[in-house]
Write a protein that holds these residues in place. Structure first.
Motif, mmCIF file in Angstrom:
data_model
loop_
_atom_site.group_PDB
_atom_site.id
_atom_site.type_symbol
_atom_site.label_atom_id
_atom_site.label_comp_id
_atom_site.label_asym_id
_atom_site.label_seq_id
_atom_site.Cartn_x
_atom_site.Cartn_y
_atom_site.Cartn_z
ATOM 1 N N LEU A 124 0.833 -1.200 0.000
ATOM 2 C CA LEU A 124 0.000 0.000 0.000
ATOM 3 C C LEU A 124 0.867 1.250 0.000
ATOM 4 C CD1 LEU A 124 -2.669 -0.987 2.707
ATOM 5 C CD2 LEU A 124 -2.771 -1.338 0.231
ATOM 6 N N PRO A 125 0.411 2.332 -0.631
ATOM 7 C CA PRO A 125 1.148 3.602 -0.559
ATOM 8 C C PRO A 125 1.055 4.184 0.848
ATOM 9 C CG PRO A 125 -0.961 3.902 -1.662
ATOM 10 C CD PRO A 125 -0.798 2.425 -1.466
ATOM 11 N N ALA A 126 2.000 5.056 1.176
ATOM 12 C CA ALA A 126 2.095 5.595 2.536
ATOM 13 C C ALA A 126 0.787 6.218 3.034
ATOM 14 C CB ALA A 126 3.231 6.608 2.609
ATOM 15 N N PRO A 127 0.084 7.051 2.244
ATOM 16 C CA PRO A 127 -1.175 7.618 2.751
ATOM 17 C C PRO A 127 -2.206 6.547 3.086
ATOM 18 C CG PRO A 127 -0.414 8.828 0.831
ATOM 19 C CD PRO A 127 0.428 7.598 0.910
ATOM 20 N N ALA A 128 -2.241 5.478 2.290
ATOM 21 C CA ALA A 128 -3.196 4.398 2.557
ATOM 22 C C ALA A 128 -2.809 3.623 3.808
ATOM 23 C CB ALA A 128 -3.275 3.460 1.354
ATOM 24 N N VAL A 129 -1.509 3.495 4.070
ATOM 25 C CA VAL A 129 -1.058 2.810 5.282
ATOM 26 C C VAL A 129 -1.545 3.557 6.511
ATOM 27 C CG1 VAL A 129 0.972 2.197 6.654
ATOM 28 C CG2 VAL A 129 0.938 1.721 4.213
ATOM 29 N N GLN A 130 -1.521 4.869 6.469
ATOM 30 C CA GLN A 130 -2.002 5.665 7.594
ATOM 31 C C GLN A 130 -3.483 5.412 7.852
ATOM 32 O OE1 GLN A 130 -1.003 9.742 6.747
ATOM 33 N NE2 GLN A 130 1.211 9.368 6.747
ATOM 34 N N VAL A 131 -4.267 5.345 6.777
ATOM 35 C CA VAL A 131 -5.699 5.060 6.940
ATOM 36 C C VAL A 131 -5.896 3.633 7.445
ATOM 37 C CG1 VAL A 131 -7.953 5.065 5.821
ATOM 38 C CG2 VAL A 131 -6.189 6.670 5.066
ATOM 39 N N ALA A 132 -5.081 2.701 6.941
ATOM 40 C CA ALA A 132 -5.180 1.313 7.399
ATOM 41 C C ALA A 132 -4.895 1.209 8.886
ATOM 42 C CB ALA A 132 -4.216 0.437 6.604
ATOM 43 N N ASP A 133 -3.963 2.010 9.373
ATOM 44 C CA ASP A 133 -3.678 2.015 10.811
ATOM 45 C C ASP A 133 -4.894 2.500 11.598
ATOM 46 O OD1 ASP A 133 -1.133 1.077 10.400
ATOM 47 O OD2 ASP A 133 -0.176 3.047 10.466
ATOM 48 N N ARG A 134 -5.560 3.502 11.082
ATOM 49 C CA ARG A 134 -6.767 4.007 11.761
ATOM 50 C C ARG A 134 -7.877 2.963 11.723
ATOM 51 N NH1 ARG A 134 -5.772 8.909 8.753
ATOM 52 N NH2 ARG A 134 -7.738 8.648 7.613
ATOM 53 N N ILE A 135 -7.976 2.242 10.611
ATOM 54 C CA ILE A 135 -8.964 1.164 10.524
ATOM 55 C C ILE A 135 -8.652 0.101 11.562
ATOM 56 C CG2 ILE A 135 -9.793 -0.739 9.084
ATOM 57 C CD1 ILE A 135 -9.551 1.084 6.678
ATOM 58 N N THR A 141 -11.544 -1.538 18.675
ATOM 59 C CA THR A 141 -12.725 -1.132 19.447
ATOM 60 C C THR A 141 -13.920 -2.009 19.112
ATOM 61 O OG1 THR A 141 -11.952 1.161 19.513
ATOM 62 C CG2 THR A 141 -14.288 0.778 19.951
ATOM 63 N N LEU A 142 -14.115 -2.253 17.832
ATOM 64 C CA LEU A 142 -15.242 -3.074 17.391
ATOM 65 C C LEU A 142 -15.134 -4.487 17.947
ATOM 66 C CD1 LEU A 142 -17.782 -3.129 15.586
ATOM 67 C CD2 LEU A 142 -16.303 -3.897 13.710
ATOM 68 N N GLY A 143 -13.911 -5.035 17.984
ATOM 69 C CA GLY A 143 -13.724 -6.386 18.506
ATOM 70 C C GLY A 143 -14.150 -6.506 19.960
ATOM 71 N N LYS A 144 -13.846 -5.493 20.756
ATOM 72 C CA LYS A 144 -14.251 -5.512 22.164
ATOM 73 C C LYS A 144 -15.771 -5.445 22.284
ATOM 74 C CE LYS A 144 -9.964 -3.211 23.535
ATOM 75 N NZ LYS A 144 -9.355 -1.961 24.066
ATOM 76 N N GLN A 145 -16.396 -4.651 21.435
ATOM 77 C CA GLN A 145 -17.850 -4.520 21.499
ATOM 78 C C GLN A 145 -18.554 -5.810 21.088
ATOM 79 O OE1 GLN A 145 -17.871 -0.997 18.904
ATOM 80 N NE2 GLN A 145 -18.875 0.123 20.555
ATOM 81 N N LEU A 146 -17.977 -6.515 20.124
ATOM 82 C CA LEU A 146 -18.627 -7.726 19.617
ATOM 83 C C LEU A 146 -18.608 -8.870 20.627
ATOM 84 C CD1 LEU A 146 -17.449 -7.867 15.890
ATOM 85 C CD2 LEU A 146 -19.632 -7.072 16.810
ATOM 86 N N GLN A 147 -17.757 -8.799 21.624
ATOM 87 C CA GLN A 147 -17.696 -9.872 22.617
ATOM 88 C C GLN A 147 -19.013 -9.991 23.384
ATOM 89 O OE1 GLN A 147 -15.026 -11.905 22.464
ATOM 90 N NE2 GLN A 147 -14.476 -10.484 20.812
ATOM 91 N N ALA A 148 -19.738 -8.893 23.494
ATOM 92 C CA ALA A 148 -21.008 -8.906 24.212
ATOM 93 C C ALA A 148 -22.208 -8.977 23.276
ATOM 94 C CB ALA A 148 -21.122 -7.652 25.091
#
Length: 238
Positions: A124-135, A141-148
Motif C-alpha cells: 500500500l502507498p504511505a497515505p493508505a497505510v495511515q488510513v489502514a492504521d486508523r482502521i 474497538t469493534l472487537g471488544k464490542q462484539l464480545q457482548a
C-alpha cells in the motif's frame, strides 16, 4: 449500517481500479511484492526478556546454591545463544487468508481482519497505510464490542459484509493494478487516491457501527444516571 451510498462509492472506486488495470494488458508483468517480514521489534523484545530471565536464574543459582565457575558461565552463554536463535528463526503465525477471513467467527473477525490488513501494508502507498492504521484502531474497538453481542444479531451480517468482504475485495482490486499505473490520473483521480478515499469511507462506516453498538450502553448509562439522580437527589436515599 452500510448505506446504499457507501456501496455506490466503493463500487465507483473499484470500477476505476478495474479500468486502470485493463490498460496493463500490453505491459510486462510486474513482480509481486514480498510478504511482510515478521515483526523484528516483537522478536527482539522476546529475546531480551528470555535472556534477562536466564541471567537472573544463573545469578540466583550462583549466589544461593553454588558458584557457576567458568564452565557454568559458558553453559549460560550457550543457553542464551540457543534461545536467541530459537526465537529469531521461529516460524511466525500463519497468514490470514481471505477464505479464512470470510469463515471467521464474528467475535474474532475484527482481530483476524487486522492481521490480514497488516499483511497488506507493504503493498500500500504511505497515505493508505495511515488510513489502514486508523482502521486497525477502529477494529480493535469493534472487537471488544462484539464480545457482548449475540451471534444472531442483525448487525452482525452488516459488519461481516463490510469487514470480511468489501474491505479485502477493495484492497485486492487495487493490488491488481500494475505499479506503473497506480499514480496515473484517470477521470481526475489516481488509483492511489481512489484507494485512500475508499479506505477512509470504510473507516467511517466502521466508526458508525461502533457508535451504534455503543449507543445501547450509553443509553443504559444515561437511564441509570437518571434513576440514581431521582433516587438519591439531595442526599436523601430511600
Amino acid at each position: 449500517m452500510i448505506s446504499h451510498e457507501t456501496d455506490q462509492a466503493l463500487a465507483r472506486a473499484r470500477g476505476t481500479l478495474d479500468r486502470v488495470r485493463l490498460q496493463s494488458f500490453d505491459m510486462p508483468a510486474t513482480t509481486r511484492r514480498s510478504r511482510p517480514r515478521r515483526s523484528v521489534a516483537k522478536r527482539a523484545a522476546a529475546i531480551g526478556a528470555a535472556n534477562v530471565i536466564i541471567l537472573l536464574a544463573a545469578a540466583i543459582i550462583g549466589l544461593a546454591i553454588m558458584p557457576l565457575g567458568i564452565f557454568g558461565a559458558l553453559a549460560v552463554v550457550l543457553v542464551m545463544m540457543a534461545v536467541t536463535l530459537a526465537i529469531a528463526f521461529a516460524p511466525g503465525p500463519r497468514p490470514v487468508t481471505h477464505e479464512k477471513l470470510v469463515k471467521s467467527d464474528l467475535k474474532a473477525l475484527p482481530m483476524q481482519t487486522t492481521r490480514w490488513l497488516d499483511a497488506q501494508r507493504p503493498a500500500l502507498p504511505a497515505p493508505a497505510v495511515q488510513v489502514a492504521d486508523r482502521i486497525g484502531l477502529r477494529l480493535d474497538t469493534l472487537g471488544k464490542q462484539l464480545q457482548a453481542l449475540d451471534d444472531g444479531a442483525p448487525v452482525g451480517a452488516d459488519i461481516r459484509r463490510l469487514v470480511a468482504e468489501q474491505l479485502p475485495d477493495f484492497i485486492r482490486d487495487y493490488q491488481r493494478v500494475p505499479v506503473e499505473l497506480r499514480g496515473a490520473e484517470r477521470n481526475g483521480k489516481t488509483p492511489d487516491r481512489q484507494l485512500v478515499e475508499g479506505l477512509e469511507l470504510i473507516e467511517r462506516e466502521i466508526g458508525q457501527m461502533s457508535e451504534e453498538l455503543a449507543r445501547g450502553d450509553l443509553d443504559s448509562l444515561e437511564t441509570r444516571g437518571r434513576f440514581l439522580e431521582m433516587k438519591y437527589k439531595d442526599g436523601d436515599a430511600t
